[in-house]
Design a protein around this motif. Structure first.
Motif, PDB file in Angstrom:
ATOM      1  N   ARG A 136       0.862  -1.573  -0.240  1.00 10.73           N
ATOM      2  CA  ARG A 136      -0.108  -0.028   0.236  1.00 10.73           C
ATOM      3  C   ARG A 136       0.858   1.360  -0.154  1.00 10.73           C
ATOM      4  O   ARG A 136       2.118   0.996   0.163  1.00 10.73           O
ATOM      5  CB  ARG A 136      -0.928   0.291   1.705  1.00 10.73           C
ATOM      6  N   ALA A 137       0.128   2.529  -0.309  1.00  9.78           N
ATOM      7  CA  ALA A 137       0.833   3.722  -0.060  1.00  9.78           C
ATOM      8  C   ALA A 137       0.434   4.245   1.005  1.00  9.78           C
ATOM      9  O   ALA A 137      -1.146   4.615   1.417  1.00  9.78           O
ATOM     10  CB  ALA A 137       0.871   4.065  -1.624  1.00  9.78           C
ATOM     11  N   GLU A 138       0.989   5.272   1.498  1.00  6.00           N
ATOM     12  CA  GLU A 138       0.935   5.880   2.553  1.00  6.00           C
ATOM     13  C   GLU A 138       1.582   7.114   2.813  1.00  6.00           C
ATOM     14  O   GLU A 138       2.930   7.303   1.614  1.00  6.00           O
ATOM     15  CB  GLU A 138       1.301   5.294   4.116  1.00  6.00           C
ATOM     16  N   GLY A 139       0.303   7.906   3.218  1.00  4.08           N
ATOM     17  CA  GLY A 139       1.379   9.237   3.023  1.00  4.08           C
ATOM     18  C   GLY A 139       1.508  10.403   1.618  1.00  4.08           C
ATOM     19  O   GLY A 139       2.712  10.525   1.446  1.00  4.08           O
ATOM     20  N   VAL A 140       0.525   9.901   1.002  1.00  2.00           N
ATOM     21  CA  VAL A 140       0.528  10.112  -0.985  1.00  2.00           C
ATOM     22  C   VAL A 140       0.567  12.098  -0.504  1.00  2.00           C
ATOM     23  O   VAL A 140      -0.249  12.439  -0.529  1.00  2.00           O
ATOM     24  CB  VAL A 140      -0.537   9.318  -1.434  1.00  2.00           C
ATOM     25  N   THR A 141       1.802  12.499  -0.823  1.00  2.00           N
ATOM     26  CA  THR A 141       1.811  13.648  -1.815  1.00  2.00           C
ATOM     27  C   THR A 141       1.699  14.052  -2.901  1.00  2.00           C
ATOM     28  O   THR A 141       2.469  13.375  -4.060  1.00  2.00           O
ATOM     29  CB  THR A 141       2.759  14.718  -1.009  1.00  2.00           C
ATOM     30  N   VAL A 142       1.970  15.028  -3.998  1.00  2.00           N
ATOM     31  CA  VAL A 142       1.374  15.506  -5.181  1.00  2.00           C
ATOM     32  C   VAL A 142       2.533  17.067  -5.164  1.00  2.00           C
ATOM     33  O   VAL A 142       2.032  17.614  -4.565  1.00  2.00           O
ATOM     34  CB  VAL A 142       0.376  15.315  -5.782  1.00  2.00           C
ATOM     35  N   ASP A 143       3.826  17.388  -6.373  1.00  2.00           N
ATOM     36  CA  ASP A 143       3.579  18.095  -6.808  1.00  2.00           C
ATOM     37  C   ASP A 143       3.594  19.275  -7.307  1.00  2.00           C
ATOM     38  O   ASP A 143       2.851  18.961  -7.553  1.00  2.00           O
ATOM     39  CB  ASP A 143       5.416  18.365  -6.538  1.00  2.00           C
ATOM     40  N   ALA A 144       3.697  20.065  -7.606  1.00  2.00           N
ATOM     41  CA  ALA A 144       2.975  21.391  -8.209  1.00  2.00           C
ATOM     42  C   ALA A 144       3.024  20.845 -10.073  1.00  2.00           C
ATOM     43  O   ALA A 144       2.230  21.535 -11.047  1.00  2.00           O
ATOM     44  CB  ALA A 144       4.144  22.782  -8.343  1.00  2.00           C
ATOM     45  N   ARG A 145       3.460  20.085 -10.149  1.00  2.00           N
ATOM     46  CA  ARG A 145       4.121  19.476 -11.930  1.00  2.00           C
ATOM     47  C   ARG A 145       2.807  18.100 -11.562  1.00  2.00           C
ATOM     48  O   ARG A 145       2.601  17.117 -12.758  1.00  2.00           O
ATOM     49  CB  ARG A 145       5.160  18.914 -11.683  1.00  2.00           C
ATOM     50  N   GLY A 146       2.540  17.502 -10.393  1.00  2.00           N
ATOM     51  CA  GLY A 146       0.940  16.377 -10.513  1.00  2.00           C
ATOM     52  C   GLY A 146       1.931  15.479 -10.224  1.00  2.00           C
ATOM     53  O   GLY A 146       1.362  14.072 -10.933  1.00  2.00           O
ATOM     54  N   ARG A 147       3.124  15.017  -9.963  1.00  2.00           N
ATOM     55  CA  ARG A 147       3.770  14.324  -9.546  1.00  2.00           C
ATOM     56  C   ARG A 147       3.337  13.407  -8.523  1.00  2.00           C
ATOM     57  O   ARG A 147       4.063  14.296  -7.076  1.00  2.00           O
ATOM     58  CB  ARG A 147       5.268  14.271 -10.029  1.00  2.00           C
TER      59      ARG A 147
ATOM     60  N   GLY B  93       8.510  -4.361   4.679  1.00  2.00           N
ATOM     61  CA  GLY B  93       9.315  -3.070   5.608  1.00  2.00           C
ATOM     62  C   GLY B  93       8.978  -2.056   4.116  1.00  2.00           C
ATOM     63  O   GLY B  93       8.020  -2.206   3.450  1.00  2.00           O
ATOM     64  N   SER B  94       9.175  -0.461   4.564  1.00  2.00           N
ATOM     65  CA  SER B  94       8.862   0.181   3.410  1.00  2.00           C
ATOM     66  C   SER B  94      10.133   1.210   2.348  1.00  2.00           C
ATOM     67  O   SER B  94      11.267   0.859   3.180  1.00  2.00           O
ATOM     68  CB  SER B  94       8.046   1.154   4.846  1.00  2.00           C
ATOM     69  N   ALA B  95       9.330   1.920   2.535  1.00  2.00           N
ATOM     70  CA  ALA B  95      10.715   2.895   1.315  1.00  2.00           C
ATOM     71  C   ALA B  95      10.018   3.493   0.803  1.00  2.00           C
ATOM     72  O   ALA B  95       8.526   3.896   0.056  1.00  2.00           O
ATOM     73  CB  ALA B  95      11.764   1.946   0.442  1.00  2.00           C
ATOM     74  N   PRO B  96      10.327   5.458   1.029  1.00  2.00           N
ATOM     75  CA  PRO B  96      10.111   5.953   0.049  1.00  2.00           C
ATOM     76  C   PRO B  96       9.944   5.917  -1.669  1.00  2.00           C
ATOM     77  O   PRO B  96      11.093   5.464  -2.213  1.00  2.00           O
ATOM     78  CB  PRO B  96      10.825   7.337   0.432  1.00  2.00           C
ATOM     79  N   VAL B  97       9.080   6.375  -2.544  1.00  2.00           N
ATOM     80  CA  VAL B  97       8.760   6.627  -3.716  1.00  2.00           C
ATOM     81  C   VAL B  97       8.548   7.774  -4.247  1.00  2.00           C
ATOM     82  O   VAL B  97       7.462   8.896  -3.719  1.00  2.00           O
ATOM     83  CB  VAL B  97       7.502   5.369  -4.089  1.00  2.00           C
ATOM     84  N   SER B  98       8.844   8.428  -5.310  1.00  2.00           N
ATOM     85  CA  SER B  98       8.658   9.678  -5.626  1.00  2.00           C
ATOM     86  C   SER B  98       9.051   9.625  -7.417  1.00  2.00           C
ATOM     87  O   SER B  98       9.717   9.282  -7.857  1.00  2.00           O
ATOM     88  CB  SER B  98       9.955  10.838  -5.579  1.00  2.00           C
ATOM     89  N   LEU B  99       7.120   9.668  -7.735  1.00  2.00           N
ATOM     90  CA  LEU B  99       7.325   8.954  -8.758  1.00  2.00           C
ATOM     91  C   LEU B  99       7.449  10.223 -10.126  1.00  2.00           C
ATOM     92  O   LEU B  99       7.320  11.364  -9.761  1.00  2.00           O
ATOM     93  CB  LEU B  99       5.972   8.583  -9.267  1.00  2.00           C
ATOM     94  N   GLN B 100       8.116   9.779 -11.207  1.00  2.00           N
ATOM     95  CA  GLN B 100       8.322  10.498 -12.054  1.00  2.00           C
ATOM     96  C   GLN B 100       6.922  10.995 -13.600  1.00  2.00           C
ATOM     97  O   GLN B 100       6.569  11.268 -14.235  1.00  2.00           O
ATOM     98  CB  GLN B 100       9.893   9.822 -13.148  1.00  2.00           C
ATOM     99  N   LEU B 101       5.829  10.137 -12.859  1.00  2.00           N
ATOM    100  CA  LEU B 101       4.806  10.073 -13.875  1.00  2.00           C
ATOM    101  C   LEU B 101       3.875  10.947 -13.455  1.00  2.00           C
ATOM    102  O   LEU B 101       4.031  11.310 -12.436  1.00  2.00           O
ATOM    103  CB  LEU B 101       4.500   8.375 -13.672  1.00  2.00           C
TER     104      LEU B 101
ATOM    105  N   ALA C 198      13.469   1.829  -5.792  1.00  2.00           N
ATOM    106  CA  ALA C 198      14.130   2.785  -6.430  1.00  2.00           C
ATOM    107  C   ALA C 198      13.973   2.729  -8.010  1.00  2.00           C
ATOM    108  O   ALA C 198      13.494   3.329  -8.700  1.00  2.00           O
ATOM    109  CB  ALA C 198      15.630   2.684  -6.438  1.00  2.00           C
ATOM    110  N   GLU C 199      13.186   1.945  -8.472  1.00  2.00           N
ATOM    111  CA  GLU C 199      13.390   1.924 -10.030  1.00  2.00           C
ATOM    112  C   GLU C 199      11.753   2.490  -9.924  1.00  2.00           C
ATOM    113  O   GLU C 199      11.903   2.770 -11.227  1.00  2.00           O
ATOM    114  CB  GLU C 199      12.612   0.213 -10.127  1.00  2.00           C
ATOM    115  N   LEU C 200      10.548   2.302  -9.393  1.00  2.00           N
ATOM    116  CA  LEU C 200       9.713   3.176  -9.921  1.00  2.00           C
ATOM    117  C   LEU C 200       9.934   4.553  -9.522  1.00  2.00           C
ATOM    118  O   LEU C 200       8.977   5.521 -10.109  1.00  2.00           O
ATOM    119  CB  LEU C 200       8.292   2.920  -8.745  1.00  2.00           C
ATOM    120  N   SER C 201      10.727   5.615  -8.524  1.00  2.00           N
ATOM    121  CA  SER C 201      11.335   6.524  -8.143  1.00  2.00           C
ATOM    122  C   SER C 201      12.594   7.187  -9.479  1.00  2.00           C
ATOM    123  O   SER C 201      12.016   8.419 -10.537  1.00  2.00           O
ATOM    124  CB  SER C 201      12.251   7.093  -7.022  1.00  2.00           C
ATOM    125  N   GLN C 202      12.431   6.469 -10.830  1.00  2.00           N
ATOM    126  CA  GLN C 202      13.502   6.843 -11.793  1.00  2.00           C
ATOM    127  C   GLN C 202      12.594   6.192 -13.040  1.00  2.00           C
ATOM    128  O   GLN C 202      12.859   6.610 -13.860  1.00  2.00           O
ATOM    129  CB  GLN C 202      15.127   5.730 -11.413  1.00  2.00           C
TER     130      GLN C 202
END
Length: 617
Positions: free
Chosen positions: A250-261, A271-279, A307-311
């Protein structure tokens, strides 16, 4: 593909060799249905379509290096003659898949998001071993077997996208390459008219999990009730993804930047890890979670998945492609296809990405919605008409319900905006705040404030805003294309934001920009784009806390402003994609944003390409 002699291909497809075909000649691939894609060693499959007959291009394919043609009638050159070329293609792919015992087949289906999820998942599996995945959306009775036939003895994974135009289609596709992992994203309204209802769509999509072996895994969206219910239709183990607590991935703490990512924390049982999408678009979170869940089942570490999702960047064309022109106009090309669900997701993403700018959209009436088509298209129109656009272009036929819905919603939004302005003016009047005058008649693209030494002036020749006086105001882009305040030389342009002097106190009517304000070459947040008239014909002014006392109210003139009439959205109907691009050319100004999205048949990607300065596809 695995090399095969023509004799073996004829045996698999129950075909007959003709045209002096050598039974020992070996096809090494690729197998293609487009004669322009033929390479030496290819097998060309002649498909007879509604407008083009592949048999007419058989000789061309042989000259380009094809070993033979898989055809339904004799052609000029070596051929394997079969009763049904599409069925023979499926039989050939089935035999090839069966000859690859080390391959793990992963199927992905859903009403929306299949291609993006497939692209993300293929990126993850490539970390483990050689992977085959469709190019774009090869997901039907032709594209699916063509993708399977690209695999060879080195292939470790096949990530396949499965589409359904009716019940039984996905079942047929799973027979070609039986999946071990099945991912179901959602059940929406795509092809609603063909299926007759969402329950029938769910029945068709669920054929994927029914095809899984007991040793397989069904990866299901916990947030979609119709998908979650598919857990009872499979003997395979089930894992859920989503945003709720019931999802193991699951995704927790979803935020969206000014470009909609979107960014979020990927939570898994280990375990968990941070994801920052480029999509682009928050809806990409669900696609990323689906890919993450399948990758997790394959044993990939959580950190590697994140890491792969973020890239990952968009791979397939015309799906939330975001491009910035040299003049700052942002074009969102999401024109590959559309349905009611994907339209809502696109407009939600566009609202974020285009915030603080004039926004325009090009859409078209949705198709294959059956009896609900008019109502759903009217709903699409209301979605667009109520989304705060400066202008809307509806292209193509059957646009009546869209135009009617858009006009009604735009009128309601205009009335609401006017009521808000009137209420604001009344409140200011009650508080004794002076009212700003109406726009200056000699400057139709700008406006003037209370007096020459206290007010705001519009774009005019310098295409910028400038304030109370030479020593107290803001000046617009002009030659330096940046916002600047008065310098120690009393108004000499300096790039970017600048205080009134080397340390002095801002004079009356002037304040510094907010923290994180615009960079040089950009207008203030909430203000008009460079060279553009104020948003919607109503002065939008500087950012909150900006150059006038008390800070502006969004959509109202500085200084407490008079209740200027709220401008209605411009709505037009055009015949095609090229006409939409021509119409947009007269609307767009530097810094604007435009969304292009419609059903595949309208080809609105041409609109985006033309707006970006390219040629029609």
């Amino acid at each position: 593909m695995i090399p095969l002699p023509l004799a073996r291909i004829a045996e698999i497809t129950s075909g007959a060799l003709t045209g002096m075909a050598d039974p020992r000649a070996v096809v090494r691939g690729p197998v293609v249905i487009d004669s322009r894609a033929v390479e030496p060693g290819s097998l060309f499959v002649a498909i007879k379509g509604a407008r083009v007959d592949g048999h007419d291009y058989a000789a061309q394919a042989i000259r380009a290096g094809a070993v033979a043609v898989l055809a339904t009638r004799p052609v000029e050159g070596p051929a394997v003659i079969v009763p049904d070329a599409a069925a023979a293609l499926a039989e050939l792919a089935t035999a090839q898949a069966a000859a690859l015992p080390k391959v793990t087949v992963i199927g992905v289906t859903g009403s929306a998001g299949k291609t993006s999820t497939k692209d993300l998942l293929a990126r993850l599996t490539a970390r483990v071993g050689p992977t085959i995945a469709p190019v774009g959306s090869f997901n039907n009775e032709l594209g699916h077997p063509l993708t399977v036939l690209r695999a060879d003895l080195d292939t470790r994974f096949m990530v396949l996208e499965l589409a359904a135009r009716n019940i039984g289609h996905i079942k047929d596709l799973t027979r070609i390459a039986p999946p071990e992992i099945g991912v179901v994203l959602n059940v929406g309204t795509a092809h609603l008219g063909v299926f007759g209802g969402k329950e029938a769509i769910a029945k068709a999509k669920g054929e994927l999990v029914e095809a899984l072996p007991r040793t397989g895994v069904a990866v299901l969206n916990a947030d979609d009730p119709l998908v979650r219910a598919m857990a009872s239709r499979t003997d395979a183990r089930v894992t859920f993804f989503g945003r709720g607590e019931s999802a193991s991935i699951r995704a927790e703490g979803v935020t969206v930047d000014a470009r909609g990512r979107a960014s979020f924390t990927l939570r898994t049982p280990s375990g968990s890890a941070p994801v920052s999408l480029q999509l682009f678009g928050e809806h990409a979170v669900e696609n990323a979670l689906a890919a993450a869940a399948a990758g997790y089942e394959l044993g990939l570490p959580v950190a590697t998945i994140a890491a792969e999702l973020s890239q990952a960047t968009p791979l397939s064309r015309w799906r939330m492609e975001v491009t910035d022109r040299a003049d700052g106009v942002t074009v969102v090309n999401d024109a590959y296809n559309a349905n009611p669900d994907s339209m809502r997701a696109a407009f939600a993403a566009f609202e974020v990405l285009g915030r603080g700018r004039r926004r325009f959209a090009v859409i078209a009436a949705l198709r294959e919605l059956g009896e609900e088509g008019p109502a759903l298209n009217a709903e699409l129109g209301r979605l667009a008409g109520g989304s705060g656009l400066a202008g809307l272009i509806v292209a193509g036929p059957d646009a009546g319900p869209v135009l009617e819905g858009a006009s009604a919603a735009a009128a309601e939004a205009q009335a609401a905006a006017q009521a808000a302005l009137d209420a604001q003016a009344a409140a200011h009047a009650a508080a004794g705040v002076p009212q700003a005058p109406v726009p200056h008649q000699d400057a139709p693209q700008g406006w003037h404030g209370p007096s020459p030494d206290q007010g705001w002036h519009g774009p005019a020749q310098d295409q910028g805003w400038h304030g109370p006086a030479q020593d107290q105001g803001w000046h617009g882009p002009a030659q330096d294309q940046g916002w600047h305040g008065p310098s120690p030389e009393q108004g000499v342009p300096q790039p970017g934001w600048q205080a009134p002097d080397a340390g002095g106190v801002p004079p009356q009517g002037w304040q510094a920009p907010p923290a994180g304000g615009p960079m040089p070459g950009q207008p203030p947040v909430g203000g008009p784009p460079m060279g553009a008239a104020p948003f919607g014909g109503v002065p939008a002014g500087p950012p909150a806390g900006g150059p006038h006392l008390g800070g502006p109210v969004a959509g109202a003139p500085p200084g407490g402003g008079a209740a200027y009439p709220a401008q209605a959205m411009r709505i037009v109907h055009v015949p095609d994609a090229e006409a939409a691009a021509a119409e947009l050319a007269g609307w767009l100004r530097p810094g604007d944003a435009v969304l292009v999205k419609g059903p595949r048949a309208m080809g609105l990607e041409r609109t985006a390409e033309l707006v970006l300065g390219g040629a029609a596809q």
